[in-house]
Design a protein around this motif. Structure first.
Motif, PDB file in Angstrom:
ATOM      1  N   ILE A 158      47.355   1.619  57.266  1.00 21.14           N
ATOM      2  CA  ILE A 158      47.825   2.572  58.285  1.00 21.14           C
ATOM      3  C   ILE A 158      46.907   3.783  58.319  1.00 21.14           C
ATOM      4  N   HIS A 159      46.543   4.281  57.149  1.00 18.40           N
ATOM      5  CA  HIS A 159      45.654   5.444  57.059  1.00 18.40           C
ATOM      6  C   HIS A 159      44.319   5.159  57.748  1.00 18.40           C
ATOM      7  N   ARG A 160      43.681   4.045  57.387  1.00 17.78           N
ATOM      8  CA  ARG A 160      42.361   3.713  57.953  1.00 17.78           C
ATOM      9  C   ARG A 160      42.404   3.533  59.464  1.00 17.78           C
ATOM     10  N   SER A 161      43.408   2.821  59.972  1.00 20.38           N
ATOM     11  CA  SER A 161      43.455   2.574  61.417  1.00 20.38           C
ATOM     12  C   SER A 161      43.673   3.873  62.192  1.00 20.38           C
ATOM     13  N   ASN A 162      44.452   4.788  61.652  1.00 17.60           N
ATOM     14  CA  ASN A 162      44.655   6.068  62.328  1.00 17.60           C
ATOM     15  C   ASN A 162      43.418   6.950  62.248  1.00 17.60           C
ATOM     16  N   CYS A 163      42.721   6.901  61.130  1.00 14.63           N
ATOM     17  CA  CYS A 163      41.455   7.639  61.027  1.00 14.63           C
ATOM     18  C   CYS A 163      40.456   7.120  62.053  1.00 14.63           C
ATOM     19  N   GLN A 164      40.387   5.803  62.196  1.00 17.75           N
ATOM     20  CA  GLN A 164      39.478   5.200  63.172  1.00 17.75           C
ATOM     21  C   GLN A 164      39.833   5.650  64.592  1.00 17.75           C
ATOM     22  N   ASP A 165      41.121   5.707  64.890  1.00 15.15           N
ATOM     23  CA  ASP A 165      41.572   6.138  66.205  1.00 15.15           C
ATOM     24  C   ASP A 165      41.179   7.595  66.466  1.00 15.15           C
ATOM     25  N   MET A 166      41.339   8.455  65.473  1.00 16.92           N
ATOM     26  CA  MET A 166      40.971   9.859  65.644  1.00 16.92           C
ATOM     27  C   MET A 166      39.456  10.017  65.752  1.00 16.92           C
ATOM     28  N   ALA A 167      38.710   9.241  65.006  1.00 17.64           N
ATOM     29  CA  ALA A 167      37.252   9.297  65.090  1.00 17.64           C
ATOM     30  C   ALA A 167      36.781   8.918  66.487  1.00 17.64           C
ATOM     31  N   SER A 168      37.495   8.009  67.137  1.00 20.49           N
ATOM     32  CA  SER A 168      37.090   7.542  68.463  1.00 20.49           C
ATOM     33  C   SER A 168      37.229   8.611  69.542  1.00 20.49           C
ATOM     34  N   ILE A 169      37.971   9.680  69.276  1.00 22.92           N
ATOM     35  CA  ILE A 169      38.048  10.780  70.258  1.00 22.92           C
ATOM     36  C   ILE A 169      37.156  11.952  69.870  1.00 22.92           C
ATOM     37  N   GLY A 170      36.318  11.749  68.843  1.00 20.54           N
ATOM     38  CA  GLY A 170      35.341  12.770  68.479  1.00 20.54           C
ATOM     39  C   GLY A 170      35.719  13.657  67.311  1.00 20.54           C
ATOM     40  N   VAL A 171      36.760  13.314  66.590  1.00 18.74           N
ATOM     41  CA  VAL A 171      37.136  14.094  65.417  1.00 18.74           C
ATOM     42  C   VAL A 171      36.124  13.811  64.309  1.00 18.74           C
ATOM     43  N   GLY A 172      35.649  14.864  63.668  1.00 15.12           N
ATOM     44  CA  GLY A 172      34.715  14.698  62.565  1.00 15.12           C
ATOM     45  C   GLY A 172      35.421  14.141  61.344  1.00 15.12           C
ATOM     46  N   MET A 173      34.922  13.035  60.835  1.00 15.54           N
ATOM     47  CA  MET A 173      35.499  12.405  59.645  1.00 15.54           C
ATOM     48  C   MET A 173      34.640  12.766  58.446  1.00 15.54           C
ATOM     49  N   ILE A 174      35.202  13.539  57.534  1.00 20.72           N
ATOM     50  CA  ILE A 174      34.445  13.988  56.370  1.00 20.72           C
ATOM     51  C   ILE A 174      35.262  13.772  55.104  1.00 20.72           C
ATOM     52  N   ARG A 175      34.584  13.867  53.978  1.00 25.85           N
ATOM     53  CA  ARG A 175      35.239  13.800  52.675  1.00 25.85           C
ATOM     54  C   ARG A 175      35.355  15.232  52.132  1.00 25.85           C
ATOM     55  N   SER A 176      36.227  15.427  51.193  1.00 26.11           N
ATOM     56  CA  SER A 176      36.428  16.769  50.633  1.00 26.11           C
ATOM     57  C   SER A 176      35.138  17.317  50.024  1.00 26.11           C
ATOM     58  N   SER A 177      34.307  16.452  49.486  1.00 29.33           N
ATOM     59  CA  SER A 177      33.042  16.886  48.879  1.00 29.33           C
ATOM     60  C   SER A 177      32.044  17.406  49.917  1.00 29.33           C
ATOM     61  N   GLU A 178      32.266  17.147  51.202  1.00 22.52           N
ATOM     62  CA  GLU A 178      31.355  17.589  52.266  1.00 22.52           C
ATOM     63  C   GLU A 178      31.776  18.904  52.909  1.00 22.52           C
ATOM     64  N   VAL A 179      32.976  19.369  52.629  1.00 18.80           N
ATOM     65  CA  VAL A 179      33.502  20.559  53.305  1.00 18.80           C
ATOM     66  C   VAL A 179      32.641  21.785  53.049  1.00 18.80           C
ATOM     67  N   GLY A 180      32.237  22.006  51.802  1.00 26.86           N
ATOM     68  CA  GLY A 180      31.426  23.183  51.469  1.00 26.86           C
ATOM     69  C   GLY A 180      30.129  23.244  52.253  1.00 26.86           C
ATOM     70  N   ARG A 181      29.450  22.110  52.363  1.00 27.64           N
ATOM     71  CA  ARG A 181      28.192  22.041  53.117  1.00 27.64           C
ATOM     72  C   ARG A 181      28.407  22.407  54.586  1.00 27.64           C
ATOM     73  N   ILE A 182      29.494  21.929  55.166  1.00 29.07           N
ATOM     74  CA  ILE A 182      29.773  22.202  56.572  1.00 29.07           C
ATOM     75  C   ILE A 182      30.141  23.665  56.782  1.00 29.07           C
ATOM     76  N   LEU A 183      30.881  24.240  55.850  1.00 28.19           N
ATOM     77  CA  LEU A 183      31.263  25.652  55.973  1.00 28.19           C
ATOM     78  C   LEU A 183      30.055  26.568  55.929  1.00 28.19           C
ATOM     79  N   ILE A 184      29.084  26.209  55.135  1.00 30.25           N
ATOM     80  CA  ILE A 184      27.887  27.055  54.960  1.00 30.25           C
ATOM     81  C   ILE A 184      26.915  26.912  56.124  1.00 30.25           C
ATOM     82  N   SER A 185      26.892  25.742  56.769  1.00 31.56           N
ATOM     83  CA  SER A 185      25.901  25.494  57.831  1.00 31.56           C
ATOM     84  C   SER A 185      26.179  26.271  59.093  1.00 31.56           C
TER      85      SER A 185
END
Length: 189
Positions: free
Chosen positions: A162-189
């Motif tokens: 259920i989690h994966r299929s909903n993530c895929q659906d949200m990604a298809s409308i342009g939502v950025g899919m990231i992992r918690s380890s990537e948040v810091g890099r995105i905040l700084i950029s």
């Protein structure tokens, strides 16, 4: 990115703790990842919203399709331990606590007004559960023209499929899919 904000959705005792009425099975698994994202936002002094579902004792504000469930197993009732945010994510004084009675954090709340007032244009979304409160909040945020990042290892559902299929659906409308380890890099950029 003007000013990103973090949404932590429904991390409450009744949804997280063993033996609670509506425990989401994946909640324990994501707690550490939410804590790491929360620590980053605190370190950068960025806005944090703890979004919680809270219902009246008589259930008069529960969705029609959940009335029987609430009648048999009241959940997140105002003033109860079950409605409280889990101790591991206890809000600091300067963090916002936003109450809702529906799945979307935007429906009949002041969230949009608050975000616009503080100049937020980007949301990082964490919490439970992926197909319900997370998804409806994300879709509403997109409709309101926010940039949205779903921290996919900091959200959970009843099961991984259920989690994966909903993530895929949200990604298809342009939502950025990231992992918690990537948040810091995105905040700084």
């Amino acid at each position: 990115m003007k000013k990103p904000a973090l949404l932590i959705i429904d991390m409450q005792n009744d949804f997280v703790r063993d033996g609670s009425p509506l425990k989401v099975e994946g909640a324990d698994r994501i707690m550490g990842n939410i804590r790491s994202v929360l620590a980053l936002f605190r370190k950068e002094h960025l806005p944090i919203f703890h979004v919680i579902r809270v219902h009246r004792r008589d259930g008069s504000d529960v969705e029609l399709f959940r009335e029987d469930l609430f009648r048999n197993h009241p959940f997140v009732v105002a003033g109860t331990k079950g409605a409280e945010i889990i101790s591991e994510l206890e809000p600091n004084e300067d963090e916002y606590i936003l109450r809702k009675t529906r799945m979307s954090a935007f429906m009949h709340t002041e969230l949009d007004l608050m975000l616009r007032t503080i100049g937020t244009d980007t949301l990082f979304v964490t919490g439970i559960q992926t197909p319900n409160c997370i998804r409806t909040t994300v879709f509403d945020a997109c409709a309101l023209n926010y940039s949205v990042y779903l921290v996919k290892d900091a959200v959970a559902a009843k099961n991984e499929e259920i989690h994966r299929s909903n993530c895929q659906d949200m990604a298809s409308i342009g939502v950025g899919m990231i992992r918690s380890s990537e948040v810091g890099r995105i905040l700084i950029s």
